[in-house]
Design a protein around this motif. Structure first.
Motif, short mmCIF file in Angstrom:
data_model
loop_
_atom_site.label_atom_id
_atom_site.label_comp_id
_atom_site.label_asym_id
_atom_site.label_seq_id
_atom_site.Cartn_x
_atom_site.Cartn_y
_atom_site.Cartn_z
N ALA A 38 37.22 104.24 -11.16
CA ALA A 38 36.48 104.93 -12.21
C ALA A 38 36.57 106.44 -12.09
O ALA A 38 36.51 107.01 -11.00
CB ALA A 38 35.02 104.49 -12.19
N LEU A 39 36.69 107.09 -13.24
CA LEU A 39 36.48 108.53 -13.36
C LEU A 39 34.99 108.74 -13.62
O LEU A 39 34.45 108.22 -14.59
CB LEU A 39 37.31 109.09 -14.52
CG LEU A 39 37.06 110.55 -14.92
CD1 LEU A 39 37.45 111.49 -13.79
CD2 LEU A 39 37.80 110.89 -16.20
N LEU A 40 34.33 109.52 -12.76
CA LEU A 40 32.88 109.65 -12.83
C LEU A 40 32.40 111.03 -13.27
O LEU A 40 31.28 111.17 -13.76
CB LEU A 40 32.26 109.33 -11.47
CG LEU A 40 32.52 107.92 -10.93
CD1 LEU A 40 31.96 107.79 -9.52
CD2 LEU A 40 31.92 106.86 -11.85
N GLU A 41 33.22 112.03 -13.08
CA GLU A 41 32.81 113.39 -13.41
C GLU A 41 34.05 114.25 -13.61
O GLU A 41 35.05 114.07 -12.92
CB GLU A 41 31.96 113.97 -12.27
CG GLU A 41 31.24 115.25 -12.58
CD GLU A 41 30.37 115.74 -11.43
OE1 GLU A 41 29.80 116.83 -11.56
OE2 GLU A 41 30.27 115.03 -10.41
N ILE A 42 33.98 115.16 -14.56
CA ILE A 42 35.08 116.07 -14.81
C ILE A 42 34.53 117.44 -15.17
O ILE A 42 33.50 117.55 -15.84
CB ILE A 42 36.02 115.56 -15.93
CG1 ILE A 42 37.23 116.49 -16.09
CG2 ILE A 42 35.28 115.39 -17.24
CD1 ILE A 42 38.31 115.93 -17.00
N ALA A 43 35.20 118.48 -14.70
CA ALA A 43 34.86 119.85 -15.07
C ALA A 43 36.14 120.62 -15.31
O ALA A 43 37.15 120.40 -14.64
CB ALA A 43 34.02 120.53 -13.99
N CYS A 44 36.11 121.52 -16.29
CA CYS A 44 37.28 122.31 -16.66
C CYS A 44 36.86 123.77 -16.88
O CYS A 44 35.83 124.03 -17.50
CB CYS A 44 37.90 121.80 -17.96
SG CYS A 44 38.38 120.06 -17.95
N ILE A 45 37.68 124.69 -16.39
CA ILE A 45 37.44 126.12 -16.59
C ILE A 45 38.75 126.80 -16.96
O ILE A 45 39.68 126.84 -16.14
CB ILE A 45 36.85 126.79 -15.33
CG1 ILE A 45 35.48 126.19 -14.98
CG2 ILE A 45 36.74 128.31 -15.53
CD1 ILE A 45 34.86 126.78 -13.73
N PRO A 46 38.87 127.33 -18.17
CA PRO A 46 40.09 128.06 -18.53
C PRO A 46 40.15 129.40 -17.80
O PRO A 46 39.12 130.01 -17.50
CB PRO A 46 39.94 128.27 -20.04
CG PRO A 46 38.47 128.22 -20.29
CD PRO A 46 37.90 127.27 -19.27
N ILE A 47 41.35 129.86 -17.53
CA ILE A 47 41.56 131.15 -16.88
C ILE A 47 41.99 132.15 -17.94
O ILE A 47 42.96 131.92 -18.68
CB ILE A 47 42.61 131.05 -15.76
CG1 ILE A 47 42.18 130.03 -14.72
CG2 ILE A 47 42.85 132.42 -15.13
CD1 ILE A 47 40.85 130.32 -14.04
N LEU A 48 41.28 133.28 -18.01
CA LEU A 48 41.52 134.28 -19.04
C LEU A 48 41.73 135.65 -18.40
O LEU A 48 41.65 135.79 -17.18
CB LEU A 48 40.32 134.33 -19.99
CG LEU A 48 39.88 132.99 -20.59
CD1 LEU A 48 38.58 133.16 -21.37
CD2 LEU A 48 40.96 132.40 -21.48
N TYR A 49 42.00 136.65 -19.23
CA TYR A 49 42.05 138.04 -18.79
C TYR A 49 40.74 138.74 -19.16
O TYR A 49 40.16 138.45 -20.21
CB TYR A 49 43.17 138.79 -19.50
CG TYR A 49 44.56 138.60 -18.96
CD1 TYR A 49 44.85 138.83 -17.62
CD2 TYR A 49 45.60 138.21 -19.81
CE1 TYR A 49 46.14 138.67 -17.14
CE2 TYR A 49 46.89 138.07 -19.34
CZ TYR A 49 47.15 138.29 -17.99
OH TYR A 49 48.42 138.15 -17.51
#
Length: 219
Positions: A38-49
């Motif tokens: 199972a996938l239980l948790e996900i987090a995403c953060i884009p990288i910017l300038y």
């Protein structure tokens, strides 16, 4: 006339990585097999300038996810990450609900377009592990056309940390970079993503020339 820093807007990432938008991703799972566990948790953060031409973490997107029907739940993995998949306080949702993967993909796609990027590229600490679980969830939910991520290319902070610090463990790499790391918060997808994003930006800012200097020199 020479422009001041306040006169210059933040450059876009589409100018830097062949049209790729780096997005730091971390997943917490109930095992190591992306197809069965199972996938239980996900987090995403884009990288910017930022306006100074430095790499910085963008807005974090995060979701707790209920195990898909028939998913394997390895007790040792659950004990290690400290997650009870059926705790109602998690406020978890199914993978295929609009407020889970689809919501995250929609927001990331909007950022990708703002940054004039053609694809997103997953950044992770042991990135292919996270990409494998993400792709398995995409296959289960039929969201391939909505996912902004490149199907196989990744940026791996394990490799970057090994080159930069001689370290491969996230906590040790962060310490070498002067980034605070609380071991008690580790194995939370959001915390690990935040720290990986800080580490990735630190390494890029050390290795890459300051973009603002390059831009102002050309004017």
């Amino acid at each position: 006339m020479e422009k001041s820093v306040t006169d210059i807007t933040a450059p876009i990432i589409g100018q830097r990585f062949r049209g790729f938008l780096p997005i730091v991703v971390d997943v917490e799972t109930a095992g190591f097999n992306a197809k069965t566990d199972a996938l239980l948790e996900i987090a995403c953060i884009p990288i910017l300038y930022n306006e100074q031409g430095e790499f910085v973490p963008g807005k974090a997107l995060h979701a707790h996810i209920n195990p898909f029907e028939g998913a394997n739940l390895d007790r040792r993995s659950l004990d290690f990450i400290g997650i009870d998949p059926f705790n109602p306080m998690r406020m978890a949702m199914a993978e295929d609900e609009k407020s889970a993967l689809k919501r995250i993909f929609k927001e990331l796609t909007a950022i990708r377009r703002e940054q004039e990027c053609t694809h997103a590229v997953l950044v992770g600490h042991n990135a292919h592990f996270d990409l494998g679980f993400l792709q398995a969830a995409v296959a289960r939910t039929g969201t391939k056309n909505q996912s902004p991520f490149h199907s196989f290319s990744v940026f791996d902070t394990v490799t970057l940390s090994a080159v930069m610090f001689g370290q491969t463990v996230l906590a040790k790499s962060c310490i070498q970079a002067g980034i605070d790391f609380d071991g008690k918060e580790a194995h939370s997808a959001l915390y690990d993503t935040q720290k990986t994003a800080e580490l990735f930006c630190y390494i890029l800012n050390k290795l890459a020339p300051n973009l603002l200097d390059t831009m102002t020199a050309d004017q």
